[in-house]
Design an enzyme around this catalytic site. Structure first.
Site, PDB file in Angstrom:
ATOM      1  N   HIS A 159      48.452  -7.745  70.536  1.00  0.00           N
ATOM      2  CA  HIS A 159      47.628  -8.100  71.709  1.00  0.00           C
ATOM      3  C   HIS A 159      48.422  -7.985  73.020  1.00  0.00           C
ATOM      4  O   HIS A 159      48.119  -8.669  73.983  1.00  0.00           O
ATOM      5  CB  HIS A 159      47.056  -9.522  71.593  1.00  0.00           C
ATOM      6  CG  HIS A 159      46.445  -9.821  70.260  1.00  0.00           C
ATOM      7  ND1 HIS A 159      45.100  -9.670  69.991  1.00  0.00           N
ATOM      8  CD2 HIS A 159      47.008 -10.233  69.092  1.00  0.00           C
ATOM      9  CE1 HIS A 159      44.863  -9.995  68.728  1.00  0.00           C
ATOM     10  NE2 HIS A 159      45.993 -10.333  68.166  1.00  0.00           N
ATOM     11  N   SER A 280      58.107   9.902  95.014  1.00  0.00           N
ATOM     12  CA  SER A 280      56.880   9.782  95.794  1.00  0.00           C
ATOM     13  C   SER A 280      57.065  10.501  97.124  1.00  0.00           C
ATOM     14  O   SER A 280      58.178  10.602  97.627  1.00  0.00           O
ATOM     15  CB  SER A 280      56.581   8.303  96.034  1.00  0.00           C
ATOM     16  OG  SER A 280      55.781   8.135  97.178  1.00  0.00           O
ATOM     17  N   LYS A 286      60.481   5.069  95.005  1.00  0.00           N
ATOM     18  CA  LYS A 286      59.764   5.291  93.751  1.00  0.00           C
ATOM     19  C   LYS A 286      60.436   6.293  92.817  1.00  0.00           C
ATOM     20  O   LYS A 286      61.034   7.269  93.230  1.00  0.00           O
ATOM     21  CB  LYS A 286      58.349   5.814  94.041  1.00  0.00           C
ATOM     22  CG  LYS A 286      57.394   4.821  94.637  1.00  0.00           C
ATOM     23  CD  LYS A 286      57.020   3.669  93.702  1.00  0.00           C
ATOM     24  CE  LYS A 286      56.137   4.102  92.570  1.00  0.00           C
ATOM     25  NZ  LYS A 286      54.783   4.446  92.990  1.00  0.00           N
ATOM     26  N   GLU A 293      52.611  10.109  81.842  1.00  0.00           N
ATOM     27  CA  GLU A 293      51.276   9.970  82.430  1.00  0.00           C
ATOM     28  C   GLU A 293      50.445  11.227  82.211  1.00  0.00           C
ATOM     29  O   GLU A 293      49.254  11.163  81.894  1.00  0.00           O
ATOM     30  CB  GLU A 293      51.382   9.678  83.933  1.00  0.00           C
ATOM     31  CG  GLU A 293      51.872   8.268  84.236  1.00  0.00           C
ATOM     32  CD  GLU A 293      52.047   8.057  85.732  1.00  0.00           C
ATOM     33  OE1 GLU A 293      51.330   7.244  86.289  1.00  0.00           O
ATOM     34  OE2 GLU A 293      52.916   8.724  86.347  1.00  0.00           O
TER      35      GLU A 293
END
Ligand code: ARG
Length: 461
Positions: A159, A280, A286, A293
């Site tokens: 979970h 970024s 970043k 992804e």
């Protein structure tokens, strides 16, 4: 009379509308089948010669002419345009340009319907083997990464809540197992891809005394379709592949999702190395996990191709329908996507990240993931497990109220909770011991994991 290059143009009064010609054409994407088309046609030509349907010398001319087209194509000289409609017409037309009227005999006893089915299967069976090899490389990479991390601990979750600590290698080995099933699935469906529809004709077979078994043998097919209607209209093999490809993507995507979480500041279990991360355009601090992804994102298109193929097929009356031309882009993109994702994830896991031992160590020390072990400890001393479980629930509640974790309770506190607790409780709930003790078959205990690595290495060798 028209000047359209299509063989069927003699039956028609006028040429195809240019926009309809473009709409109808598949050459833009089925050119990818050309090598398989040439190989399939050479086998068909040899069969025509062997059975005496055409003279042996002419069969040789056909085979040689087709070989010449192959060389032209490889040199980049053969680039058929939209007017050829599809790769099959393009090859037949070029063949006739090259060797004259004999070229017009190639299509004896054959239809584009059995031809395209043959090409697609020749293409896919090769791709299946390539993807199987990629899966092996993927497994080796995961095993190489797992090996030095047998005794590195990582929180295990259910979970997405901390559950019990794990050997990091055990976690990675779960993906080796998934890849093993993926490999087997491809191995099993290969058998059904590797069947020859050649000689099914348009739908009903042919009046010529062809030898389907001979052409199938030349093409190393494992067998032939027994029913000509099924032979030209079956695309189960493509759907099965997309199904297997979808499962590969599910597995890659699950790990991709974990890597994305692990790379976040909240988890900080891994550091991304520069070769596999991106920055970024506006936020200078970043470092983004673009690779996992994209893998997670591309998973959707493979599922889409599977769904698209199922819907494509469900209402088709026998036998060939032009709808079937739509199988190719789905299949090609499915192959390309799964292959690109396997490659990228393999590189990512081989060199794109490092596990942060410092953070992992803190993570496994600072929670209640050893609570089951307290219950097991009492159960080991004769207390029925459910009773022990309830008692530990109270212990956890007490700890939470005092802002403590289990190892911070004093021996007096333990014994106040239950007289069976002894000084050895501290050793029993230390994360290393918690992991080591789960030595049941397939569990995370270090001994089990060591054996699992050896077994997996054996299985993929
Ligand atoms: N380009 C066609 C396809 O991909 C080849 C078969 C055409 N057959 C036909 N009867 N029009 O399906």
């Amino acid at each position: 009379m028209t000047t359209s290059p299509q063989p069927w143009s003699q039956r028609f009064e006028s040429a195809l509308h240019p926009a309809i010609a473009r709409f109808n054409a598949s050459i833009g994407f089925d050119i990818r089948l050309i090598e398989y088309d040439l190989t399939g046609s050479q086998a068909h030509a040899r069969m025509l010669g062997k059975t005496g349907i055409i003279p042996a010398a002419e069969a040789e001319q056909l085979v040689a002419g087709l070989e010449q087209i192959r060389q032209e194509y490889r040199r980049g000289e053969f680039q058929p345009g939209i007017d050829a409609e599809d790769v099959h017409f393009a090859v037949e037309r070029r063949l006739t340009e090259l060797i004259g009227d004999v070229g017009k005999k190639l299509h004896t006893g054959r239809s584009r319907n059995d031809q395209v089915g043959t090409d697609t299967r020749l293409y896919l069976r090769e791709q299946v083997r390539l993807i199987q090899d990629q899966l092996r490389q993927w497994q080796r990479t995961l095993l190489d990464l797992a090996e030095p991390h047998i005794e590195t601990l990582i929180p295990g979750y259910t979970h997405l809540q901390r559950a019990q600590p794990l050997s990091l290698a055990h976690h990675l080995l779960a993906y080796v197992e998934m890849a093993q099933r993926d490999w087997q699935r491809l191995d099993q469906l290969y058998e059904r891809v590797n069947v020859s529809p050649l000689g099914s004709g348009a739908l009903a077979g042919t009046t010529f005394p062809i030898d389907r078994h001979y052409s199938a043998e030349l093409l190393n097919f494992g067998g032939v379709y027994r029913n000509s209607l099924d032979g030209v209209s079956d695309r189960d093999f493509a759907i099965e592949f997309l199904c297997a490809a979808s499962l590969i993507m599910v597995h890659l995507s699950r790990l991709a999702e974990e890597v994305i979480l692990w790379a976040s500041e909240e988890f900080a279990f891994v550091k991304l190395t520069d070769s596999c991360a991106t920055g970024s355009s506006i936020m200078p601090q970043k470092k983004n996990p673009d690779v996992p992804e994209l893998v997670r994102g591309k998973t959707g298109r493979v599922f889409g191709h599977l769904q698209g193929m199922l819907v494509l097929m469900k209402g088709l009356p026998l036998a060939y329908n032009k709808d079937l031309q739509e199988d190719k882009e789905a299949l090609f993109d499915g192959v390309d996507t799964v292959s690109a994702c396997l490659e990228a994830m393999t590189i990512l896991m081989a060199e794109g990240l490092t596990f942060r031992g410092d953070r992992l160590a803190v993570a496994v020390e600072s929670d209640f993931a050893n609570a089951t072990d307290v219950a097991d400890y009492l159960a080991g001393k004769g207390i029925p497990f459910r009773e022990a479980y309830n008692l530990v629930g109270q212990v956890v509640k007490t700890c939470l109220a005092q802002g403590k974790i289990l190892k911070e309770l004093s021996l007096e506190e333990w014994q106040a909770l239950h007289p069976k607790f002894d000084a050895d409780i501290y050793a029993a709930i230390a994360p290393r011991q918690v992991v080591a003790a789960r030595n049941s078959f397939g569990g995370t205990g270090f001994e089990q994991v060591r054996q699992a690595i050896a077994v997996a290495r054996q299985a993929i060798s």
